[in-house]
Write a protein that holds these residues in place. Sequence first.
Motif, short mmCIF file in Angstrom:
data_model
loop_
_atom_site.label_atom_id
_atom_site.label_comp_id
_atom_site.label_asym_id
_atom_site.label_seq_id
_atom_site.Cartn_x
_atom_site.Cartn_y
_atom_site.Cartn_z
N ARG A 163 13.49 -13.91 -0.36
CA ARG A 163 12.73 -12.78 0.19
C ARG A 163 12.31 -13.12 1.61
NH1 ARG A 163 8.40 -12.57 -4.24
NH2 ARG A 163 9.63 -14.21 -5.14
N GLU A 164 12.25 -12.10 2.45
CA GLU A 164 11.90 -12.29 3.86
C GLU A 164 12.80 -13.33 4.53
OE1 GLU A 164 7.55 -12.78 4.42
OE2 GLU A 164 7.48 -12.17 2.32
N PRO A 184 14.59 -14.93 7.15
CA PRO A 184 14.35 -14.67 8.57
C PRO A 184 15.54 -13.99 9.24
CG PRO A 184 13.70 -16.90 8.00
CD PRO A 184 14.37 -16.33 6.80
N HIS A 185 15.23 -13.01 10.07
CA HIS A 185 16.29 -12.26 10.74
C HIS A 185 17.15 -13.12 11.62
CE1 HIS A 185 16.77 -8.06 10.02
NE2 HIS A 185 15.54 -8.10 9.53
N HIS A 191 3.51 -16.75 5.46
CA HIS A 191 3.66 -15.49 6.19
C HIS A 191 4.35 -15.75 7.51
CE1 HIS A 191 0.60 -14.07 3.35
NE2 HIS A 191 0.01 -15.21 3.60
N GLU A 192 4.71 -14.66 8.16
CA GLU A 192 5.26 -14.78 9.51
C GLU A 192 4.08 -14.66 10.48
OE1 GLU A 192 9.00 -13.84 10.10
OE2 GLU A 192 8.65 -14.67 12.09
N GLU A 230 16.29 -7.93 -3.66
CA GLU A 230 16.28 -8.60 -2.36
C GLU A 230 17.71 -8.99 -1.95
OE1 GLU A 230 13.66 -8.70 -0.50
OE2 GLU A 230 14.77 -9.74 1.09
N SER A 256 5.66 -15.37 -4.82
CA SER A 256 5.95 -15.78 -3.45
C SER A 256 5.20 -17.07 -3.11
CB SER A 256 5.62 -14.66 -2.46
OG SER A 256 4.26 -14.70 -2.08
N ARG A 264 6.35 -19.23 7.59
CA ARG A 264 7.42 -19.20 6.57
C ARG A 264 8.80 -19.30 7.21
NH1 ARG A 264 7.80 -17.25 1.11
NH2 ARG A 264 9.88 -16.39 0.84
N THR A 265 8.99 -18.58 8.30
CA THR A 265 10.27 -18.64 8.98
C THR A 265 10.56 -20.05 9.50
OG1 THR A 265 10.13 -16.33 9.63
CG2 THR A 265 11.61 -17.70 10.92
#
Length: 382
Positions: free
Chosen positions: A258-259, A261-262, A82-83, A298, A26, A103-104
Motif C-alpha cells: 500500500r502507498e 511510492p510513486h 506516513h509520507e 491495492e 498498516s 514511509r517512502t
Amino acid sequence: MFDRPTGNDAAVLVSLDFGSPGYADSLEELHHLATTAGARVVAVVEGRRAKPDAALFVGSGKAEELLDTLNAHEAKLAIFNHELSPAQQRNLEKMLECRVVDRTGLILDIFAQRAKSHEGKLQVELAQLEHLSTRLIRGWTHLERQKGGIGMRGGPGETQLELDRRMIRQRVKLLKEKLEKLRQQRGQQRRSRRRSGVVSVSLVGYTNAGKSTLFNRLTQAGAYAADQLFATLDTTSRKLYIPNCGQIVLSDTVGFIRELPHTLVDAFGATLEEAAQADLLLHVVDVASPAREEQVMEVNRVLGEIGAQQVPQILVLNKIDSAGMGPGVERDEYGKIHKVWASARDGEGMDLIRQAIAERFPANELAQQAALPDNNLEAFSE
Ligand SMILES: Nc1nc2c(ncn2[C@@H]2O[C@H](COP(=O)(O)OP(=O)(O)OP(=O)(O)O)[C@@H](O)[C@H]2O)c(=O)[nH]1
Ligand SMILES: [Mg+2]
C-alpha cells in the motif's frame, strides 16, 4: 548518500490514526518494514488526529512525547508511518535532534539494500535521486532567500548548491537513458519470445504473499524467498513445461505494497512492464492475512497504474495451510478456473494451477516446435 538504518539501530515508530480502515494492519506492516530495513523497534508512539499538522505532522504535544520516548530509549531514529513533506521532515529533525525517516524513505532504503542486478540498482538510484531532489531543492530555498538580495547573490555557497543540483539533474538524465536502453532490450526479447509462440505468465501480488515460493515450486528454481518485505526486486524468468499446454515462461516480480511510492513505480517501469506485457497474471494472495482483500485491491490499483489491468488474471489463494483450508478451484461464468486455493510451501494445489494455465492456452502446444533457446532468458534472470 542516504541515511540508512544499519545493524541494530534503535528506532521509535510513529503512527497516527486518521480514522481510515486498515490502520492496525498498516502499523503492523510498518513494523515489518522497519525490521526488514535492519532497525530494532524499541517503542511505538501512536495518536489520533483529524488531519496532519502542517509544521510537524504530529501535534506539538505528541512531538514532545516522541522526544521523551526517543530519549528514554536512547534512540536516534524516528520512523513515520506516513509520507512527510520535506519541511515537516526538516522541522522534526531539528526539534528531535535525530534522524527522521518517512514511509517512502524506508521503502527506498529496503530497495537500496535489495537491488542486486544492474538494472535494479539503476532503478533504485533513480528513485532515490528523485525523492531526494524534491527535498534538496525545497530545502535550499530558505538558504537562498537568506543569501539572496541585492549585493548578496553568488558566493561559494550558492555556487556549490547549484553545482550539486546540476549534478543530480545530469545523473537523473543519464540513469533514465540507461534504463530506456534496457527497457528496449527487454521489449526485443519479449517480441522474439512472442514470435516463437511462447506464452508468458507473470506472478504478481502483495509483498510476502508467497510469489517466489510458488515460482520455485513450479519451476524448481532457487529464487530467494524469505519472510521479509520486498525479498524479490529483480524480475526472474524461467521456462516451464505445462502438461496439455506446452512451454511457457514464468516470471517472478517485485511485490506491491500500500502507498507504494510513486518514485518507485516510475523508476521500476521497465521491471513492472514485464507484468503489463504478460499473457496471463497469477495474482498471488496470502489467504491467511486479515488484510487480504485490501491487498488484492491495492495490487489491482498498481496494475492499473502500470497499464496491466487488461491482462487476464488467475487468483492464487496461497498459504491455505495457515488458514486451515484445502486445495480447490472456482470457475468463472465461462467455465474457466479463475481462482485456485493452494499452498506453495507444501506443494498443494500445484496441479490445479498448471491445469488453470493449460485451460487458458490449449493451443499453445502447436507452437512448441519453435523451442525457446536457453540463452534467450539469460538477460532476465539474476
Ligand atoms: N505457511 C505458508 N507460508 C508460505 C507459503 N508460501 C510462502 N510462504 C512464506 O511466506 C513468506 C514470503 O514468501 P516469498 O515467496 O518470499 O513471498 P514473495 O511474495 O515472493 O515476497 P516479496 O518478494 O517480498 O514480494 C516466506 O516466509 C515463505 O516461506 C505457504 O503456502 N504457506
Ligand atoms: Mg519474492
